[in-house]
Design a protein around this motif. Structure first.
Motif, PDB file in Angstrom:
ATOM      1  N   ALA A 139     -58.445  45.105  67.894  1.00  0.00           N
ATOM      2  CA  ALA A 139     -57.125  45.257  68.319  1.00  0.00           C
ATOM      3  C   ALA A 139     -56.498  46.679  68.144  1.00  0.00           C
ATOM      4  N   PHE A 140     -55.821  47.245  68.981  1.00  0.00           N
ATOM      5  CA  PHE A 140     -55.133  48.815  68.653  1.00  0.00           C
ATOM      6  C   PHE A 140     -53.937  48.880  68.820  1.00  0.00           C
ATOM      7  N   ASP A 141     -53.225  49.246  67.726  1.00  0.00           N
ATOM      8  CA  ASP A 141     -51.692  49.598  67.767  1.00  0.00           C
ATOM      9  C   ASP A 141     -51.464  50.894  68.845  1.00  0.00           C
ATOM     10  N   MET A 142     -50.828  50.366  69.689  1.00  0.00           N
ATOM     11  CA  MET A 142     -50.321  51.370  70.791  1.00  0.00           C
ATOM     12  C   MET A 142     -48.710  51.902  70.366  1.00  0.00           C
ATOM     13  N   GLY A 143     -48.403  51.759  69.248  1.00  0.00           N
ATOM     14  CA  GLY A 143     -47.103  51.922  68.739  1.00  0.00           C
ATOM     15  C   GLY A 143     -45.943  51.384  69.554  1.00  0.00           C
ATOM     16  N   PRO A 144     -44.947  52.275  70.487  1.00  0.00           N
ATOM     17  CA  PRO A 144     -43.883  51.449  71.011  1.00  0.00           C
ATOM     18  C   PRO A 144     -44.546  50.283  72.298  1.00  0.00           C
ATOM     19  N   MET A 145     -45.882  50.564  72.727  1.00  0.00           N
ATOM     20  CA  MET A 145     -46.255  49.790  73.832  1.00  0.00           C
ATOM     21  C   MET A 145     -46.961  48.624  73.319  1.00  0.00           C
ATOM     22  N   GLY A 146     -46.846  48.412  72.076  1.00  0.00           N
ATOM     23  CA  GLY A 146     -47.533  47.313  71.518  1.00  0.00           C
ATOM     24  C   GLY A 146     -48.944  47.214  71.196  1.00  0.00           C
ATOM     25  N   THR A 147     -49.697  46.086  71.193  1.00  0.00           N
ATOM     26  CA  THR A 147     -50.904  45.936  70.727  1.00  0.00           C
ATOM     27  C   THR A 147     -51.816  45.665  71.904  1.00  0.00           C
ATOM     28  N   TYR A 148     -52.981  46.663  71.954  1.00  0.00           N
ATOM     29  CA  TYR A 148     -54.004  46.507  72.885  1.00  0.00           C
ATOM     30  C   TYR A 148     -55.142  45.482  72.643  1.00  0.00           C
ATOM     31  N   GLN A 149     -55.228  44.347  72.820  1.00  0.00           N
ATOM     32  CA  GLN A 149     -56.318  43.555  72.362  1.00  0.00           C
ATOM     33  C   GLN A 149     -57.497  43.094  73.127  1.00  0.00           C
ATOM     34  N   LEU A 150     -58.538  43.552  72.590  1.00  0.00           N
ATOM     35  CA  LEU A 150     -59.686  43.328  73.408  1.00  0.00           C
ATOM     36  C   LEU A 150     -60.400  41.931  73.118  1.00  0.00           C
ATOM     37  N   PHE A 151     -61.042  41.436  74.130  1.00  0.00           N
ATOM     38  CA  PHE A 151     -61.502  40.231  74.306  1.00  0.00           C
ATOM     39  C   PHE A 151     -62.902  40.152  74.716  1.00  0.00           C
ATOM     40  N   ALA A 152     -63.626  39.077  74.529  1.00  0.00           N
ATOM     41  CA  ALA A 152     -65.052  38.978  74.826  1.00  0.00           C
ATOM     42  C   ALA A 152     -65.408  37.541  74.948  1.00  0.00           C
ATOM     43  N   PRO A 153     -66.235  37.328  76.011  1.00  0.00           N
ATOM     44  CA  PRO A 153     -66.633  35.874  76.307  1.00  0.00           C
ATOM     45  C   PRO A 153     -67.610  35.484  74.709  1.00  0.00           C
ATOM     46  N   ALA A 154     -67.498  34.387  74.597  1.00  0.00           N
ATOM     47  CA  ALA A 154     -68.073  33.579  73.281  1.00  0.00           C
ATOM     48  C   ALA A 154     -69.417  34.202  73.275  1.00  0.00           C
ATOM     49  N   GLY A 155     -69.592  34.703  71.961  1.00  0.00           N
ATOM     50  CA  GLY A 155     -70.890  35.293  71.478  1.00  0.00           C
ATOM     51  C   GLY A 155     -71.278  36.500  72.096  1.00  0.00           C
ATOM     52  N   GLY A 156     -70.420  37.285  72.987  1.00  0.00           N
ATOM     53  CA  GLY A 156     -70.649  38.369  73.648  1.00  0.00           C
ATOM     54  C   GLY A 156     -69.860  39.650  73.015  1.00  0.00           C
ATOM     55  N   ARG A 157     -70.207  40.868  73.881  1.00  0.00           N
ATOM     56  CA  ARG A 157     -69.842  41.991  73.512  1.00  0.00           C
ATOM     57  C   ARG A 157     -68.065  41.950  74.481  1.00  0.00           C
ATOM     58  N   ALA A 158     -67.213  43.041  73.981  1.00  0.00           N
ATOM     59  CA  ALA A 158     -66.069  42.910  74.676  1.00  0.00           C
ATOM     60  C   ALA A 158     -66.276  43.693  75.948  1.00  0.00           C
ATOM     61  N   ILE A 159     -65.531  42.810  76.860  1.00  0.00           N
ATOM     62  CA  ILE A 159     -65.572  43.259  78.439  1.00  0.00           C
ATOM     63  C   ILE A 159     -64.307  43.656  78.845  1.00  0.00           C
ATOM     64  N   GLY A 160     -63.220  43.501  78.025  1.00  0.00           N
ATOM     65  CA  GLY A 160     -61.782  44.160  78.504  1.00  0.00           C
ATOM     66  C   GLY A 160     -60.865  43.857  77.741  1.00  0.00           C
TER      67      GLY A 160
END
Length: 265
Positions: free
Chosen positions: A176-197
């Motif tokens: 997860a990345f802190d984007m300041g005033p824009m809030g948090t950018y949360q990466l997600f991944a399928p179970a057991g996989g790499r981040a896809i978005g």
């Protein structure tokens, strides 16, 4: 509308196809082949025109013109991502029960698979899909030119959105990345996989919650020039993102939004 089942993945929770619904299929196809480097071929469907987009030998998406009747009902041109589901009917019912909506289907595409076009509880549209034979090769390497490298949800409430998709597909939190005033950018991944978005709360509350899709190119400056030369527009960037890649956000000549990512300027 989807590629042959042997070229789809039914890995639950993976994006397996990207489809452009547009007001001018010929112009859009010409634009994206010039900008991204895809090749285009008619699908051969007997009852409708559907263009297949390929990166090398791999089919990655399709283009279809929106019927006038659909436009009159309020549909907008845009890219729609297909997400693999083990049981399309059950997944569609869960979307509806969670406060979302089913726009089309569930329905079979003979010899291809079963799909349903749905809307999450905040209004973002995507398609559930299961291939007819239930299996295919895993998705290609994330950074391959011409492939869809990233999927981004701009939600009304990113925490609620993550909870919905985690329940539906089993997605897990990555970085997860802190984007300041824009809030948090949360990466997600399928179970057991790499981040896809990633997903975030949309910066402008007036914007409709939506999924965006990011296409891989070799160099961001050259690709940005191709966007302008082909009649599109770069609306934001280039920006360097974590990991050292470069991203631009764009609109095509039919005013559809998309993004490009490259490892170098």
């Amino acid at each position: 509308m989807a590629p042959k089942e042997r070229e789809m993945s039914d890995h639950h929770g993976q994006f397996v196809w990207c489809e452009l619904m547009t007001t001018d299929a010929d112009a859009a196809t010409d634009f994206y082949t010039r900008v991204v480097g895809w090749t285009a071929a008619d699908s051969g469907m007997p009852d409708k025109r559907y263009t297949i987009l390929s990166a090398g030998d791999t089919r990655i998406g399709g283009v279809m013109e929106l019927p006038r009747s659909v436009l009159e009902r309020g549909a907008r041109p845009g890219w729609v991502g297909y997400i693999a589901a083990r049981d399309v009917d059950a997944a569609a019912a869960r979307v509806r029960d969670a406060g979302g909506a089913i726009h089309h289907g569930p329905e079979d595409i003979p010899g291809i698979g079963r799909f349903a076009v749905v809307q999450d509880p905040q209004g973002a549209v995507f398609t559930l899909f299961r291939a007819a034979d239930g299996g295919a090769a895993p998705p290609p390497a994330a950074a391959m030119p011409g492939h869809v490298g990233w999927h981004e949800l701009r939600a009304a409430d990113s925490e609620a959105a993550f909870a919905f998709y985690a329940d539906l597909f089993g997605w897990t939190r990555a970085e997860a990345f802190d984007m300041g005033p824009m809030g948090t950018y949360q990466l997600f991944a399928p179970a057991g996989g790499r981040a896809i978005g990633g997903m975030m709360t949309r910066p402008d509350p007036a914007d409709r919650p939506s999924w965006g899709h990011v296409f891989n190119v070799e160099g961001i400056d050259a690709a940005s020039s191709r966007v302008a030369e082909a009649g599109g527009r770069v609306t934001d960037g280039p920006h360097e993102v974590p990991g050292g890649a470069w991203v631009v956000r764009c609109t095509d000549p039919q005013d559809v939004t998309f993004a490009l990512v490259a490892p170098v300027r």
